[in-house]
Scaffold this motif. Sequence first.
Motif, short mmCIF file in Angstrom:
data_model
loop_
_atom_site.label_atom_id
_atom_site.label_comp_id
_atom_site.label_asym_id
_atom_site.label_seq_id
_atom_site.Cartn_x
_atom_site.Cartn_y
_atom_site.Cartn_z
N ASN A 99 0.36 -14.22 5.71
CA ASN A 99 -0.24 -14.74 6.84
C ASN A 99 -0.12 -15.83 7.80
OD1 ASN A 99 -1.51 -11.99 5.91
ND2 ASN A 99 -2.78 -13.56 4.97
N SER A 102 2.53 -6.57 6.42
CA SER A 102 2.35 -7.06 8.35
C SER A 102 3.31 -7.09 8.97
CB SER A 102 2.22 -8.73 8.46
OG SER A 102 3.25 -9.50 8.06
N LYS A 154 -1.25 2.37 10.72
CA LYS A 154 -0.01 2.38 9.78
C LYS A 154 -0.45 3.69 9.00
CE LYS A 154 -1.60 -1.23 6.96
NZ LYS A 154 -2.61 -2.30 5.64
N THR A 205 -2.57 -6.71 10.72
CA THR A 205 -2.30 -6.47 9.08
C THR A 205 -3.35 -5.17 9.18
OG1 THR A 205 -4.10 -7.78 8.75
CG2 THR A 205 -1.62 -8.84 8.33
N SER A 206 -4.28 -5.23 9.80
CA SER A 206 -5.10 -4.01 9.51
C SER A 206 -4.73 -2.60 10.58
CB SER A 206 -6.55 -4.09 9.81
OG SER A 206 -6.39 -5.07 8.72
N SER A 207 -4.76 -1.59 10.98
CA SER A 207 -5.00 -0.40 11.71
C SER A 207 -5.95 -0.33 12.18
CB SER A 207 -4.61 0.84 10.78
OG SER A 207 -4.01 1.18 10.55
#
Lengths: 115, 113
Positions: free
Chosen positions: A101, B32, B67, B50-52
């Motif tokens: 990250n 990512s 994703k 990183t997240s849909s």
Amino acid sequence: GAGVSQSPSNKVTEKGKDVELRCDPISGHTALYWYRQSLGQGLEFLIYFQGNSAPDKSGLPSDRFSAERTGGSVSTLTIQRTQQEDSAVYLCASSSARTANQPQHFGDGTRLSIL
Amino acid sequence: EDKVVQSPLSLVVHEGDTVTLNCSYEVTNFRSLLWYKQEKKAPTFLFMLTSSGIEKKSGRLSSILDKKELFSILNITATQTGDSAVYLCAVQPSTSGTYKYIFGTGTRLKVLA
């Protein structure tokens, strides 16, 4: 320094000579990456260093390429017996943490020209 | 083999237009996706996803990740000549012991005054 520093900014050399490219990452950054960018192409991963762990050398294109990182800071990419196809911009990047990250911060690159 | 494909390869628009750049990927165990802007030299970081379905926004730029369909888009609204650059997409697979990134070839955007 404020950012990733690479030297030299430009290097012209004759085919068959060895070259060394230097990268000084952002202070405190534990991860360091080398990439190659040929004209009109994306970034090709070469090698990744993380702290004292064994480097990921899976992107090195041949055994003429090697890199080291001394003291966990400055890194040197060495190309032996250069070939014309080695002509490219070599970019170095560093990031601050072991995890995913944290984005990479890039240097301005070394433009390598093989005559 | 892990790969990242960006489209279009190049794009010419006029100031004020809106553009959408695409990045599709095939990687083992996605971790990512990042967008970078490259003008003359060093790529500069834009977004990490990183997240849909969660849009990230910075001024006139925004990006979102899907994703399920394995792609991301980068939108630039009200384009300006200063947006002219190569936009790079990079994906980080989740592979034990390494955190390398796989880059696409980039989309070259030219914004005309």
